[in-house]
Design a protein around this motif. Structure first.
Motif, short mmCIF file in Angstrom:
data_model
loop_
_atom_site.label_atom_id
_atom_site.label_comp_id
_atom_site.label_asym_id
_atom_site.label_seq_id
_atom_site.Cartn_x
_atom_site.Cartn_y
_atom_site.Cartn_z
N PRO A 93 22.69 50.35 -13.26
CA PRO A 93 22.35 51.63 -13.65
C PRO A 93 21.47 51.80 -14.97
O PRO A 93 22.07 51.16 -15.88
CB PRO A 93 23.83 52.14 -13.63
CG PRO A 93 24.53 51.12 -14.21
CD PRO A 93 24.24 49.96 -13.53
N ALA A 94 20.65 52.59 -14.88
CA ALA A 94 19.83 53.02 -15.78
C ALA A 94 20.32 54.03 -16.63
O ALA A 94 21.01 54.91 -16.10
CB ALA A 94 18.37 53.13 -15.24
N ILE A 95 20.05 54.01 -17.92
CA ILE A 95 20.46 55.02 -18.75
C ILE A 95 19.32 56.28 -18.38
O ILE A 95 18.24 55.90 -18.72
CB ILE A 95 20.21 54.53 -20.30
CG1 ILE A 95 21.43 53.67 -20.59
CG2 ILE A 95 20.64 55.65 -21.16
CD1 ILE A 95 21.39 52.98 -21.95
N LEU A 96 19.62 57.26 -18.38
CA LEU A 96 18.71 58.25 -18.24
C LEU A 96 17.83 59.06 -19.18
O LEU A 96 18.25 60.01 -19.70
CB LEU A 96 19.45 59.71 -17.31
CG LEU A 96 19.84 59.10 -15.86
CD1 LEU A 96 20.29 60.45 -15.07
CD2 LEU A 96 18.80 58.41 -15.06
N THR A 97 16.96 58.13 -19.64
CA THR A 97 16.12 58.34 -20.70
C THR A 97 15.00 59.44 -20.23
O THR A 97 14.95 59.64 -19.04
CB THR A 97 15.41 57.22 -21.43
OG1 THR A 97 14.71 56.43 -20.33
CG2 THR A 97 16.52 56.40 -22.04
N ASN A 98 14.00 59.89 -21.04
CA ASN A 98 13.27 60.86 -20.42
C ASN A 98 12.01 59.81 -19.50
O ASN A 98 11.85 60.38 -18.47
CB ASN A 98 11.89 60.94 -21.73
CG ASN A 98 11.10 61.93 -21.20
OD1 ASN A 98 11.26 63.27 -21.20
ND2 ASN A 98 9.96 61.48 -21.10
N GLU A 99 11.75 58.60 -19.78
CA GLU A 99 11.18 58.06 -18.99
C GLU A 99 11.65 57.78 -17.45
O GLU A 99 11.25 57.86 -16.58
CB GLU A 99 10.54 56.81 -19.36
CG GLU A 99 9.51 56.82 -20.56
CD GLU A 99 10.25 57.23 -21.87
OE1 GLU A 99 11.44 57.22 -21.89
OE2 GLU A 99 9.68 57.61 -22.78
N ALA A 100 13.17 57.50 -17.77
CA ALA A 100 13.74 57.11 -16.30
C ALA A 100 14.16 58.53 -15.58
O ALA A 100 13.88 58.28 -14.33
CB ALA A 100 15.12 56.55 -16.81
N LEU A 101 14.27 59.39 -16.11
CA LEU A 101 14.64 60.57 -15.60
C LEU A 101 13.45 61.22 -14.68
O LEU A 101 13.26 61.72 -13.73
CB LEU A 101 15.22 61.59 -16.40
CG LEU A 101 15.65 62.95 -15.72
CD1 LEU A 101 16.74 62.51 -14.56
CD2 LEU A 101 16.39 63.96 -16.65
N LEU A 102 12.01 60.94 -15.53
CA LEU A 102 10.91 61.29 -14.91
C LEU A 102 10.82 60.41 -13.53
O LEU A 102 10.37 60.94 -12.61
CB LEU A 102 9.78 60.92 -15.85
CG LEU A 102 8.59 61.66 -15.28
CD1 LEU A 102 7.63 62.12 -16.63
CD2 LEU A 102 7.68 60.47 -14.81
N ARG A 103 10.97 59.10 -13.57
CA ARG A 103 10.84 58.33 -12.33
C ARG A 103 11.76 58.83 -11.41
O ARG A 103 11.60 58.92 -9.99
CB ARG A 103 11.24 56.84 -12.46
CG ARG A 103 10.04 56.19 -13.50
CD ARG A 103 10.01 54.69 -13.52
NE ARG A 103 11.26 54.37 -14.29
CZ ARG A 103 11.39 54.12 -15.54
NH1 ARG A 103 10.51 54.32 -16.42
NH2 ARG A 103 12.62 53.60 -16.02
#
Length: 665
Positions: A93-103
């Motif tokens: 599971p990814a940490i929902l950073t700005n870049e991850a949440l944008l994806r």
């Protein structure tokens, strides 16, 4: 000496950054990107100088329900954390950073298609992966199957492959990560994919409890618009609605074979979604569109700053969209008045197959047996003037032999002598439906309808039956004294759809039963009893059999019933469309389930699709027919009051109460 040039390896961080940049610039408008960044910053938490969104923040922003009867928050967060690692599943599971949440937002809203070469099933596979967990039992079982066999076993004769039963459930997934490959291709890094990781779908399943929760949630939010807040649908989430959601969700869940499988494999998932639930995950798109329409964000100033001047065509389109949105907003979500059968969850269930745009805010109750009376003339006068598509829904309980009446026995004897097992035990409720895209009419000479007619089983199991292309007996409406009276779908019961010679041959042999189609729904002319037939062993019908994998259909409840044949019937009648006996050129396939539900009707309703304009047109046609009925009978009321005229005609028995309002058919 010549030198070879090798491409320097690119880190996963660099590849992810490239993809995120491509998503940001090509999948979002400048205004949308600005809003997304502002929303992320306003709600982000900071830990070790890393701005991110935890589960509670995502739950709060999307207004996900917190009712313990619908524990969806952790499931949606698990899905987001998986998609946030795209295109590297090992990073989940990814940490929902700005870049991850944008994806996450770009993929789940379907905007990734502007950059990546993909089709719908690739998008659905990413959702399945986001919901799935590794199943160690499957992994151990697979490793055992992969062990080399002993020499004496390998040398033994196994016969021709064509002799082995073929089960569609054994169809292997192609194993290609098309969407991930498309992502690498878009980043000019296809070589990295070839030597990199792939997500294994063979050792994973979606837990049954989690998927039931997902289906309940999708049933709840199916009407959600991109600019609507979720609270509109979660505010009334009481125990009664939860029970209805759970009941409908369970009917859908059984289509995935959860009665016989522990969890939902990708092979089953893909087959069921493609054949019976093509729109199941569409509500997720509007849910994540919420990132571009935050309720506490003033778009008026920034919209002017980012938006270029519109052309005349664009302005016309905007005006039409605005007008359509206003009209939609002025209409109720569900029909008003409403009958017994249509509820929020059942309408959502239909929207998983039909476009939601033709259902929500767009239905009118045309006929209700409970309110208007169970009669063919009343049905005709209520439905036939509607010039747009309609939906018929019928529910009832399986007939019991112990509590049968004279009328039910007469209906049973009118059916073919061979009986199939019911899909559920006696007295169990069943619900079937039909989508009819053309106006109704009497079938004096030929059936009506098109290949776009769809039959549904809504309970106890969700299933869909589309036209087969092998016949034209789509729909019929035959009033007495037709040879075969009643209404229905899939049987050749229109007046001239059965040749006189064939009809004479049947009656001459003593067989005067209804020639039901292999996949058909028939309702008798008293609108009291109905039968749904699914004979998977027959062929040539207007509707194709169930496309569910054989292991996913519910097992019929009892042994097959055979009604004794009259002595004059010395040989069985072979259907002209029956499939040939299996041979070397026709391999056997695993048998699909056959069943026949004979039930007493509790409720029968027809809803018109098309909104207020079509409803007004139907009302004008009905009033004209009432006046024509009076004129032909030599009655000229001239009261000037249409409603009063109609009531007088009812008292005279000329319209209503089973009269057709003057139809000359």
């Amino acid at each position: 000496m010549g030198q070879t040039h090798s491409q320097e390896p690119v880190s996963t961080e660099e590849l992810s950054a490239r993809l995120t940049q491509s998503f940001a610039t090509k999948c979002l408008t400048p205004l949308e990107l600005y809003i997304f960044k502002a929303v992320f910053k306003a709600h982000a938490h900071s830990s070790s100088d890393l701005a991110h969104w935890p589960q509670q923040t995502l739950t709060s922003f999307l207004n996900l329900p917190t009712n313990p009867g619908l524990p969806i928050s952790h499931v949606i967060f698990q899905l987001a954390a998986y998609v946030g690692a795209f295109p590297f599943p090992s990073g989940a599971p990814a940490i929902l950073t700005n870049e991850a949440l944008l994806r996450v937002v770009v993929v789940l809203t379907g905007r990734h298609a502007k950059v990546l070469r993909s089709d719908r099933h690739m998008w659905e596979r990413e959702i399945w992966r986001g919901l799935a967990v590794m199943d160690r039992g499957l992994e151990v079982e697979k490793s055992r199957k992969d062990e080399p066999q002993k020499q004496d076993e390998s040398s033994s004769a196994v016969g021709y492959e064509i002799d082995q039963p073929l089960d569609d459930d054994e169809e292997e997934d192609d194993g290609e990560d098309e969407l991930v490959l498309a992502a690498f291709d878009a980043m000019d890094a296809t070589a990295a994919f070839a030597h990199g990781e792939r997500s294994n779908v063979q050792h994973a399943v979606v837990p049954t409890d989690n998927f039931l929760t997902v289906i309940m949630f999708l049933l709840l939010i199916a009407p959600l618009g991109a600019q609507e807040g979720l609270k509109k649908y979660t505010a009334d989430l009481d125990e009664e609605l939860l029970q209805d959601l759970r009941y409908r969700a369970h009917a859908i869940l059984t289509s995935f074979g959860t009665e016989s499988h522990a969890g939902i494999s990708y092979k089953i998932f893909r087959r069921v979604i493609a054949s019976t639930l093509p729109n199941l995950f569409d509500p997720l798109k509007n849910l994540f569109e919420h990132f571009f329409y935050p309720p506490d964000f003033d778009l008026s100033k920034k919209a002017k700053e980012f938006k270029p001047s519109s052309t005349e065509d664009e302005k016309d389109k905007e005006n039409k969209d605005t007008k359509a949105a206003e009209i939609k907003k002025s209409r109720p979500l569900l029909p008003d008045p409403i009958g017994e059968l249509i509820t929020h969850p059942i309408l959502s269930q239909l929207s998983f197959v039909l476009p939601s745009s033709i259902l929500y805010h767009n239905m009118s109750l045309l006929y209700s047996g409970s309110e208007d009376g169970f009669s063919m003339p009343t049905f005709q006068s209520s439905v036939f003037n509607w010039q747009s598509p309609t939906i018929l829904i019928v529910s009832g309980s399986i007939l019991t032999q112990a509590n049968s009446s004279t009328q039910s026995r007469q209906f049973s004897t009118s059916l073919p002598y061979k009986r199939l097992k019911p899909s559920v035990p006696e007295s169990t409720p069943v619900t079937y439906a039909a989508y009819i895209p053309v106006p109704w009419k009497q079938t004096h000479k030929a059936p009506f309808g098109t290949r776009d007619i769809i039959l549904f089983q809504l309970t106890p199991q969700h299933d869909v039956f589309r036209t087969s292309g092998l016949g034209l007996s789509f729909a019929y409406f035959n009033r007495h004294p037709a040879a075969y009276s009643g209404l229905g779908f899939g049987s050749p019961l229109a007046e001239e759809s059965i040749s006189n010679a064939a009809r004479a041959a049947r009656r001459g042999s003593g067989d005067d039963t209804l020639p039901l189609g292999p996949v058909s729904l028939h309702i008798d002319d008293s609108l009291t009893y109905a039968v749904f037939t699914h004979d998977a062993k027959s062929g040539g019908g207007a509707f194709a059999p169930s496309m569910l994998p054989a292991s996913c259909r519910l097992e019929p409840s009892s042994s097959e019933l055979e009604v004794p044949l009259p002595s004059s019937l010395t040989s069985p009648v072979t259907s002209p469309g029956a499939p040939p006996e299996p041979s070397r050129t026709h391999p056997r396939r695993s048998p699909q389930t056959s069943w026949q539900d004979i039930f007493a009707i509790d409720a029968l309703e027809v809803y018109g699709l098309g909104g207020v304009e079509v409803a007004a047109q139907q009302e004008r046609a009905r009033v004209w027919e009432d006046r024509e009925a009076a004129r032909r009978r030599g009655i000229n009321l001239r009261t000037g009051d249409i409603d009063a005229d109609r009531e007088l005609l009812k008292l005279a028995g000329l319209v209503g109460q089973g009269q057709s309002g003057g139809s000359m058919g």
